[in-house]
Motif scaffolding. Sequence first.
Motif, PDB file in Angstrom:
ATOM      1  N   GLY A  66      10.543  11.182 -10.825  1.00 65.12           N
ATOM      2  CA  GLY A  66       9.200  11.294 -11.425  1.00 65.12           C
ATOM      3  C   GLY A  66       9.176  12.645 -12.168  1.00 65.12           C
ATOM      4  O   GLY A  66       8.612  12.599 -13.349  1.00 65.12           O
ATOM      5  N   GLY A  67       9.684  13.710 -11.550  1.00 65.32           N
ATOM      6  CA  GLY A  67       9.503  14.984 -12.161  1.00 65.32           C
ATOM      7  C   GLY A  67      10.129  15.063 -13.628  1.00 65.32           C
ATOM      8  O   GLY A  67       9.961  15.694 -14.773  1.00 65.32           O
ATOM      9  N   THR A  68      11.431  14.294 -13.635  1.00 72.38           N
ATOM     10  CA  THR A  68      12.498  14.217 -14.758  1.00 72.38           C
ATOM     11  C   THR A  68      11.652  13.508 -15.873  1.00 72.38           C
ATOM     12  O   THR A  68      11.615  13.999 -17.073  1.00 72.38           O
ATOM     13  CB  THR A  68      13.831  13.736 -14.209  1.00 72.38           C
ATOM     14  N   LEU A  69      11.291  12.253 -15.452  1.00 71.78           N
ATOM     15  CA  LEU A  69      10.399  11.450 -16.418  1.00 71.78           C
ATOM     16  C   LEU A  69       9.427  12.145 -17.058  1.00 71.78           C
ATOM     17  O   LEU A  69       8.929  12.133 -18.279  1.00 71.78           O
ATOM     18  CB  LEU A  69      10.082  10.121 -15.568  1.00 71.78           C
ATOM     19  N   VAL A  70       8.700  12.852 -16.181  1.00 72.99           N
ATOM     20  CA  VAL A  70       7.381  13.397 -16.775  1.00 72.99           C
ATOM     21  C   VAL A  70       7.911  14.829 -17.695  1.00 72.99           C
ATOM     22  O   VAL A  70       7.415  14.946 -18.874  1.00 72.99           O
ATOM     23  CB  VAL A  70       6.446  14.050 -15.770  1.00 72.99           C
ATOM     24  N   ALA A  71       8.851  15.455 -17.539  1.00 76.86           N
ATOM     25  CA  ALA A  71       9.335  16.513 -18.111  1.00 76.86           C
ATOM     26  C   ALA A  71       9.898  16.061 -19.481  1.00 76.86           C
ATOM     27  O   ALA A  71       9.535  16.419 -20.596  1.00 76.86           O
ATOM     28  CB  ALA A  71      10.394  17.465 -17.453  1.00 76.86           C
ATOM     29  N   LEU A  72      10.536  14.837 -19.570  1.00 81.76           N
ATOM     30  CA  LEU A  72      11.019  14.235 -20.664  1.00 81.76           C
ATOM     31  C   LEU A  72      10.130  13.838 -21.386  1.00 81.76           C
ATOM     32  O   LEU A  72      10.237  13.339 -22.734  1.00 81.76           O
ATOM     33  CB  LEU A  72      12.402  13.453 -20.393  1.00 81.76           C
ATOM     34  N   GLY A  73       8.949  13.185 -20.973  1.00 84.56           N
ATOM     35  CA  GLY A  73       7.942  12.400 -21.854  1.00 84.56           C
ATOM     36  C   GLY A  73       8.123  11.053 -21.613  1.00 84.56           C
ATOM     37  O   GLY A  73       7.898  10.371 -22.620  1.00 84.56           O
ATOM     38  N   LEU A  74       9.049  10.504 -20.800  1.00 82.52           N
ATOM     39  CA  LEU A  74       9.234   8.962 -20.521  1.00 82.52           C
ATOM     40  C   LEU A  74       8.531   8.336 -19.733  1.00 82.52           C
ATOM     41  O   LEU A  74       8.174   8.835 -18.482  1.00 82.52           O
ATOM     42  CB  LEU A  74      10.598   8.715 -20.357  1.00 82.52           C
ATOM     43  N   PHE A  75       7.792   7.448 -19.915  1.00 82.32           N
ATOM     44  CA  PHE A  75       6.799   6.522 -18.924  1.00 82.32           C
ATOM     45  C   PHE A  75       6.143   7.409 -18.215  1.00 82.32           C
ATOM     46  O   PHE A  75       5.765   7.471 -17.062  1.00 82.32           O
ATOM     47  CB  PHE A  75       7.752   5.661 -17.946  1.00 82.32           C
ATOM     48  N   THR A  76       5.431   8.433 -19.050  1.00 80.94           N
ATOM     49  CA  THR A  76       4.742   9.662 -18.297  1.00 80.94           C
ATOM     50  C   THR A  76       3.508   9.315 -17.645  1.00 80.94           C
ATOM     51  O   THR A  76       3.411   9.910 -16.649  1.00 80.94           O
ATOM     52  CB  THR A  76       4.288  10.809 -19.721  1.00 80.94           C
ATOM     53  N   ARG A  77       2.748   8.484 -18.073  1.00 82.62           N
ATOM     54  CA  ARG A  77       1.316   8.132 -17.206  1.00 82.62           C
ATOM     55  C   ARG A  77       1.776   7.813 -15.839  1.00 82.62           C
ATOM     56  O   ARG A  77       1.441   7.945 -14.979  1.00 82.62           O
ATOM     57  CB  ARG A  77       0.414   7.318 -18.223  1.00 82.62           C
ATOM     58  N   THR A  78       2.506   6.439 -16.129  1.00 79.57           N
ATOM     59  CA  THR A  78       2.892   5.983 -14.807  1.00 79.57           C
ATOM     60  C   THR A  78       3.639   6.726 -13.827  1.00 79.57           C
ATOM     61  O   THR A  78       3.221   7.089 -12.786  1.00 79.57           O
ATOM     62  CB  THR A  78       3.844   4.588 -14.960  1.00 79.57           C
ATOM     63  N   ALA A  79       4.780   7.581 -14.078  1.00 78.77           N
ATOM     64  CA  ALA A  79       5.447   8.721 -13.379  1.00 78.77           C
ATOM     65  C   ALA A  79       4.483   9.878 -12.860  1.00 78.77           C
ATOM     66  O   ALA A  79       4.356   9.966 -11.767  1.00 78.77           O
ATOM     67  CB  ALA A  79       6.604   9.170 -14.381  1.00 78.77           C
ATOM     68  N   CYS A 114      -0.748  17.409  -7.234  1.00 81.40           N
ATOM     69  CA  CYS A 114      -1.667  16.381  -7.207  1.00 81.40           C
ATOM     70  C   CYS A 114      -2.190  16.477  -8.332  1.00 81.40           C
ATOM     71  O   CYS A 114      -2.551  15.425  -9.197  1.00 81.40           O
ATOM     72  CB  CYS A 114      -2.161  16.449  -5.807  1.00 81.40           C
ATOM     73  N   TRP A 115      -3.202  17.535  -8.493  1.00 86.95           N
ATOM     74  CA  TRP A 115      -4.077  17.532  -9.748  1.00 86.95           C
ATOM     75  C   TRP A 115      -3.356  17.866 -10.977  1.00 86.95           C
ATOM     76  O   TRP A 115      -3.849  17.208 -11.977  1.00 86.95           O
ATOM     77  CB  TRP A 115      -5.178  18.517  -9.406  1.00 86.95           C
ATOM     78  N   ALA A 116      -2.202  18.523 -11.100  1.00 87.10           N
ATOM     79  CA  ALA A 116      -1.576  18.708 -12.320  1.00 87.10           C
ATOM     80  C   ALA A 116      -0.983  17.322 -12.735  1.00 87.10           C
ATOM     81  O   ALA A 116      -1.250  17.178 -14.021  1.00 87.10           O
ATOM     82  CB  ALA A 116      -0.320  19.524 -12.279  1.00 87.10           C
ATOM     83  N   PHE A 117      -0.506  16.374 -12.087  1.00 84.78           N
ATOM     84  CA  PHE A 117       0.062  15.221 -12.361  1.00 84.78           C
ATOM     85  C   PHE A 117      -1.149  14.237 -12.694  1.00 84.78           C
ATOM     86  O   PHE A 117      -0.951  13.345 -13.547  1.00 84.78           O
ATOM     87  CB  PHE A 117       1.028  14.897 -11.207  1.00 84.78           C
ATOM     88  N   LEU A 118      -2.188  14.261 -12.009  1.00 84.47           N
ATOM     89  CA  LEU A 118      -3.407  13.517 -12.406  1.00 84.47           C
ATOM     90  C   LEU A 118      -3.771  13.715 -13.675  1.00 84.47           C
ATOM     91  O   LEU A 118      -4.158  12.867 -14.589  1.00 84.47           O
ATOM     92  CB  LEU A 118      -4.410  13.526 -11.414  1.00 84.47           C
ATOM     93  N   LEU A 119      -4.040  14.923 -14.078  1.00 84.97           N
ATOM     94  CA  LEU A 119      -4.179  15.549 -15.552  1.00 84.97           C
ATOM     95  C   LEU A 119      -3.220  15.143 -16.489  1.00 84.97           C
ATOM     96  O   LEU A 119      -3.739  14.542 -17.489  1.00 84.97           O
ATOM     97  CB  LEU A 119      -4.282  17.010 -15.610  1.00 84.97           C
ATOM     98  N   ILE A 120      -2.193  15.066 -16.066  1.00 85.30           N
ATOM     99  CA  ILE A 120      -1.094  14.742 -17.000  1.00 85.30           C
ATOM    100  C   ILE A 120      -1.239  13.099 -17.289  1.00 85.30           C
ATOM    101  O   ILE A 120      -0.993  12.685 -18.517  1.00 85.30           O
ATOM    102  CB  ILE A 120       0.353  14.876 -16.686  1.00 85.30           C
ATOM    103  N   ALA A 121      -1.373  12.363 -16.320  1.00 85.61           N
ATOM    104  CA  ALA A 121      -1.582  10.842 -16.159  1.00 85.61           C
ATOM    105  C   ALA A 121      -2.906  10.583 -17.424  1.00 85.61           C
ATOM    106  O   ALA A 121      -2.922   9.636 -17.835  1.00 85.61           O
ATOM    107  CB  ALA A 121      -1.810  10.210 -14.826  1.00 85.61           C
ATOM    108  N   CYS A 122      -3.838  11.581 -16.924  1.00 87.96           N
ATOM    109  CA  CYS A 122      -5.110  11.029 -17.852  1.00 87.96           C
ATOM    110  C   CYS A 122      -4.852  11.519 -19.104  1.00 87.96           C
ATOM    111  O   CYS A 122      -5.346  10.678 -20.124  1.00 87.96           O
ATOM    112  CB  CYS A 122      -6.301  11.784 -17.403  1.00 87.96           C
ATOM    113  N   LEU A 123      -4.395  12.576 -19.745  1.00 86.26           N
ATOM    114  CA  LEU A 123      -3.965  12.962 -21.025  1.00 86.26           C
ATOM    115  C   LEU A 123      -2.921  12.503 -21.600  1.00 86.26           C
ATOM    116  O   LEU A 123      -2.860  12.298 -23.122  1.00 86.26           O
ATOM    117  CB  LEU A 123      -4.035  14.733 -20.976  1.00 86.26           C
TER     118      LEU A 123
END
Length: 152
Positions: A66-79, A114-123
Amino acid sequence: MNFSLAEALRGIRPAVLTVFRLLTGFLFACHGAASLFGVLGGAHGGGTVPMLQWPGWWAAVIELVGGTLVALGLFTRTAALICSGSMAYAYFSVHQSHALFPIDNGGEPAVMFCWAFLLIACLGPGSYALGRLLKGGQKPTAAEDVAPVPTS
């Protein structure tokens, strides 16, 4: 000519969101790599989490992937949503039983992730994400990339 802090900050929002997403994902992936492979000091200061152990090994897989996907910007909201949920689970199942407040129970990293990833999922991933490149470099919509500046 009036200087508007809101206008100046709006102009750098895409870059700031990208750096926030990259750092949050990278740090989370490092935590997973430490737990799975014993690198970077290992799990809890040394060693690895036993394979398939619940919930530690599964959490480490979510952290790494999940961290790798978010960092790369792939499937970001779901990850990011899965990462956020895993940290909420970690907080309530591991930390919260020791004390009420995160400062007392050692749960600050779980709460912050938890909150940082929720923010990324929303934005969303922002302008500079690998997923956007793979979709043919689609320009983000105004709602995705730049929030309107209040006129007051």
